[in-house]
Motif scaffolding. Structure first.
Motif, PDB file in Angstrom:
ATOM      1  N   LYS A 146       0.859  -1.192   0.000  1.00 15.82           N
ATOM      2  CA  LYS A 146       0.000   0.000   0.000  1.00 15.82           C
ATOM      3  C   LYS A 146       0.897   1.244   0.000  1.00 15.82           C
ATOM      4  CE  LYS A 146      -4.379   1.475   2.078  1.00 15.82           C
ATOM      5  NZ  LYS A 146      -5.257   1.209   0.934  1.00 15.82           N
ATOM      6  N   SER A 147       1.542   1.450  -1.151  1.00 13.66           N
ATOM      7  CA  SER A 147       2.540   2.501  -1.258  1.00 13.66           C
ATOM      8  C   SER A 147       1.908   3.835  -1.637  1.00 13.66           C
ATOM      9  CB  SER A 147       3.595   2.125  -2.315  1.00 13.66           C
ATOM     10  OG  SER A 147       3.122   2.407  -3.610  1.00 13.66           O
ATOM     11  N   LEU A 148       2.702   4.899  -1.511  1.00 15.31           N
ATOM     12  CA  LEU A 148       2.235   6.238  -1.870  1.00 15.31           C
ATOM     13  C   LEU A 148       2.210   6.469  -3.374  1.00 15.31           C
ATOM     14  CD1 LEU A 148       4.126   8.391   0.802  1.00 15.31           C
ATOM     15  CD2 LEU A 148       1.774   7.535   0.900  1.00 15.31           C
ATOM     16  N   ASN A 149       2.687   5.504  -4.156  1.00 17.25           N
ATOM     17  CA  ASN A 149       2.737   5.659  -5.616  1.00 17.25           C
ATOM     18  C   ASN A 149       1.376   5.312  -6.218  1.00 17.25           C
ATOM     19  OD1 ASN A 149       5.820   6.035  -6.213  1.00 17.25           O
ATOM     20  ND2 ASN A 149       5.645   4.470  -4.628  1.00 17.25           N
ATOM     21  N   LEU A 150       0.513   6.295  -6.312  1.00 19.23           N
ATOM     22  CA  LEU A 150      -0.883   6.055  -6.681  1.00 19.23           C
ATOM     23  C   LEU A 150      -1.280   6.703  -8.005  1.00 19.23           C
ATOM     24  CD1 LEU A 150      -2.514   6.556  -3.162  1.00 19.23           C
ATOM     25  CD2 LEU A 150      -2.163   4.414  -4.366  1.00 19.23           C
ATOM     26  N   LEU A 151      -0.312   7.085  -8.820  1.00 21.66           N
ATOM     27  CA  LEU A 151      -0.632   7.800 -10.050  1.00 21.66           C
ATOM     28  C   LEU A 151      -1.540   6.980 -10.968  1.00 21.66           C
ATOM     29  CD1 LEU A 151      -0.295  10.353 -11.681  1.00 21.66           C
ATOM     30  CD2 LEU A 151       1.823   9.415 -12.633  1.00 21.66           C
ATOM     31  N   GLY A 152      -1.247   5.691 -11.127  1.00 23.18           N
ATOM     32  CA  GLY A 152      -2.091   4.851 -11.981  1.00 23.18           C
ATOM     33  C   GLY A 152      -3.522   4.827 -11.499  1.00 23.18           C
ATOM     34  N   SER A 153      -3.715   4.707 -10.188  1.00 17.85           N
ATOM     35  CA  SER A 153      -5.062   4.706  -9.623  1.00 17.85           C
ATOM     36  C   SER A 153      -5.732   6.064  -9.773  1.00 17.85           C
ATOM     37  CB  SER A 153      -5.000   4.315  -8.143  1.00 17.85           C
ATOM     38  OG  SER A 153      -4.552   2.987  -7.984  1.00 17.85           O
ATOM     39  N   VAL A 154      -4.966   7.130  -9.585  1.00 22.49           N
ATOM     40  CA  VAL A 154      -5.506   8.484  -9.736  1.00 22.49           C
ATOM     41  C   VAL A 154      -6.032   8.706 -11.153  1.00 22.49           C
ATOM     42  CG1 VAL A 154      -4.838  10.926  -9.850  1.00 22.49           C
ATOM     43  CG2 VAL A 154      -4.143   9.527  -7.896  1.00 22.49           C
ATOM     44  N   LEU A 155      -5.245   8.324 -12.145  1.00 26.40           N
ATOM     45  CA  LEU A 155      -5.657   8.518 -13.539  1.00 26.40           C
ATOM     46  C   LEU A 155      -6.890   7.692 -13.872  1.00 26.40           C
ATOM     47  CD1 LEU A 155      -2.151   8.535 -15.268  1.00 26.40           C
ATOM     48  CD2 LEU A 155      -3.621  10.505 -14.795  1.00 26.40           C
ATOM     49  N   ALA A 156      -6.931   6.445 -13.388  1.00 27.18           N
ATOM     50  CA  ALA A 156      -8.069   5.566 -13.680  1.00 27.18           C
ATOM     51  C   ALA A 156      -9.340   6.067 -12.996  1.00 27.18           C
ATOM     52  CB  ALA A 156      -7.745   4.138 -13.238  1.00 27.18           C
ATOM     53  N   LYS A 157      -9.232   6.435 -11.730  1.00 31.00           N
ATOM     54  CA  LYS A 157     -10.403   6.911 -10.992  1.00 31.00           C
ATOM     55  C   LYS A 157     -10.929   8.216 -11.595  1.00 31.00           C
ATOM     56  CE  LYS A 157     -13.174   6.807  -7.298  1.00 31.00           C
ATOM     57  NZ  LYS A 157     -14.157   5.740  -7.027  1.00 31.00           N
ATOM     58  N   THR A 158     -10.038   9.102 -11.998  1.00 25.99           N
ATOM     59  CA  THR A 158     -10.458  10.363 -12.612  1.00 25.99           C
ATOM     60  C   THR A 158     -11.129  10.124 -13.957  1.00 25.99           C
ATOM     61  OG1 THR A 158      -8.690  11.552 -11.477  1.00 25.99           O
ATOM     62  CG2 THR A 158      -9.668  12.627 -13.387  1.00 25.99           C
ATOM     63  N   LYS A 159     -10.617   9.178 -14.730  1.00 26.66           N
ATOM     64  CA  LYS A 159     -11.247   8.828 -16.009  1.00 26.66           C
ATOM     65  C   LYS A 159     -12.669   8.321 -15.776  1.00 26.66           C
ATOM     66  CE  LYS A 159     -10.393   6.224 -20.284  1.00 26.66           C
ATOM     67  NZ  LYS A 159     -11.605   5.387 -20.387  1.00 26.66           N
ATOM     68  N   ALA A 160     -12.846   7.480 -14.776  1.00 26.24           N
ATOM     69  CA  ALA A 160     -14.180   6.986 -14.451  1.00 26.24           C
ATOM     70  C   ALA A 160     -15.103   8.146 -14.073  1.00 26.24           C
ATOM     71  CB  ALA A 160     -14.100   5.976 -13.310  1.00 26.24           C
ATOM     72  N   HIS A 161     -14.606   9.050 -13.261  1.00 29.41           N
ATOM     73  CA  HIS A 161     -15.409  10.197 -12.838  1.00 29.41           C
ATOM     74  C   HIS A 161     -15.823  11.052 -14.028  1.00 29.41           C
ATOM     75  CE1 HIS A 161     -16.791  13.460 -10.282  1.00 29.41           C
ATOM     76  NE2 HIS A 161     -16.047  14.303 -10.984  1.00 29.41           N
ATOM     77  N   LYS A 162     -14.888  11.296 -14.947  1.00 32.08           N
ATOM     78  CA  LYS A 162     -15.200  12.105 -16.126  1.00 32.08           C
ATOM     79  C   LYS A 162     -16.251  11.445 -17.007  1.00 32.08           C
ATOM     80  CE  LYS A 162     -10.786  14.581 -16.529  1.00 32.08           C
ATOM     81  NZ  LYS A 162      -9.550  14.764 -17.348  1.00 32.08           N
ATOM     82  N   GLU A 163     -16.317  10.130 -16.960  1.00 35.78           N
ATOM     83  CA  GLU A 163     -17.299   9.403 -17.769  1.00 35.78           C
ATOM     84  C   GLU A 163     -18.587   9.129 -17.004  1.00 35.78           C
ATOM     85  OE1 GLU A 163     -15.712   6.031 -19.837  1.00 35.78           O
ATOM     86  OE2 GLU A 163     -13.854   7.071 -20.378  1.00 35.78           O
ATOM     87  N   GLY A 164     -18.705   9.739 -15.820  1.00 41.89           N
ATOM     88  CA  GLY A 164     -19.934   9.609 -15.049  1.00 41.89           C
ATOM     89  C   GLY A 164     -20.065   8.294 -14.309  1.00 41.89           C
TER      90      GLY A 164
END
Length: 281
Positions: A146-164
């Motif tokens: 459970k590392s602080l390197n979360l860029l991949g998750s950030v990009l994926a979650k934001t993409k989901a949010h943008k698509e509703g």
């Protein structure tokens, strides 16, 4: 005013000062946990802290505190704040040092911070269900940390949010791994399926609780690789996470409904049992 925990000291929020030389800031060199509490009582505190320590050990950070000391500090953190329902965010970094990829443990003092945030239970979302998108898993291959390197998750979650959508369900090729911020469960042919706890997923505390609940309910469970097609043709899908708890996924955007397009009966049974465990705190 909220109190923050910095190492073993409680400090007013406005007085907290962190160095820009912290390796967590410079490199994402650290680990974190998010721990839920309800009515002033932690849910699975010990389990979260054990994983916290294990994640730190996996990246060669020696924690200053043992499990018993961490439990004492985190309980004191709740007492220092007047929030009844919410979560604690905590991170442990390798410490402060001039910027260099090479670290010397003897010259570094790991730094722990923790603070509380108010949060209500996502009752409406759990009752109505949510939508998700499919997204290629572009993260590294040590997702069990459970590392602080979360860029991949950030990009994926934001993409989901943008698509509703509520969540992005990640897959490596044809194999589902987990959500951007959650674990994934699939119910089909009278059996509950979830990805194995290997290096491609985080072995969530809520995930482990659900596995225990399934045994209590007599629901067959198989921890195995799940294909995208298998997920799309399943009867029920839900995600699990500390803050969002158990969220039914009723539709995959551009792919169609899951089952009837409503939260499934097995999902509801597991939610009800999870609710019981919270009320027993």
């Amino acid at each position: 005013m909220k109190k923050f925990l910095v190492n073993d000291t409680f400090i007013d929020e406005k007085e907290v000062q962190l160095s820009i030389y912290d390796r967590g800031y410079q490199f994402g060199d650290g680990v974190y946990e998010v721990i839920r509490f309800y009515d002033g009582k932690y849910f699975k505190l010990k389990e979260h802290l054990i994983r916290y320590i294990e994640s730190a050990e996996k990246i060669d950070i020696d924690t200053e505190f043992d499990l018993e000391q961490l439990e004492m500090l985190f309980n004191e953190l709740l007492e220092q704040n007047s929030i009844e329902n919410g979560y604690v965010y905590t991170q442990l970094t390798r410490g402060n040092a001039p910027r260099s990829h090479i670290y010397n443990k003897e010259e570094l003092k790991p730094q722990l911070i923790a603070y509380v945030e108010a949060a209500t239970r996502p009752i409406s979302l759990m009752q109505s269900g949510a939508t998700a998108i499919l997204h290629e898993d572009e993260r590294w291959t040590k997702c069990d940390i459970k590392s602080l390197n979360l860029l991949g998750s950030v990009l994926a979650k934001t993409k989901a949010h943008k698509e509703g959508a509520f969540e992005a369900i990640l897959h490596r090729g044809d194999i589902v791994t987990e959500g951007s911020v959650s674990n994934v469960f699939v119910y089909k042919n009278n059996k509950l399926y979830t990805s194995p706890a290997d290096n491609f997923i985080l072995n969530g505390i809520t995930r482990l609780t659900i596995l225990d609940i399934a045994k209590e309910l007599g629901v067959d469970v198989e921890e195995t690789s799940i294909t995208v097609d298998f997920l799309l043709s399943s009867d029920e899908v839900f995600t699990s996470a500390t803050v969002s708890e158990i969220t039914p996924i009723i539709e995959i955007k551009d792919k169609g409904l899951i089952g009837s397009g409503k939260p499934g009966e097995v999902t509801k049974l597991i939610q009800a049992k999870y609710d019981e465990k919270i009320k027993q705190l």
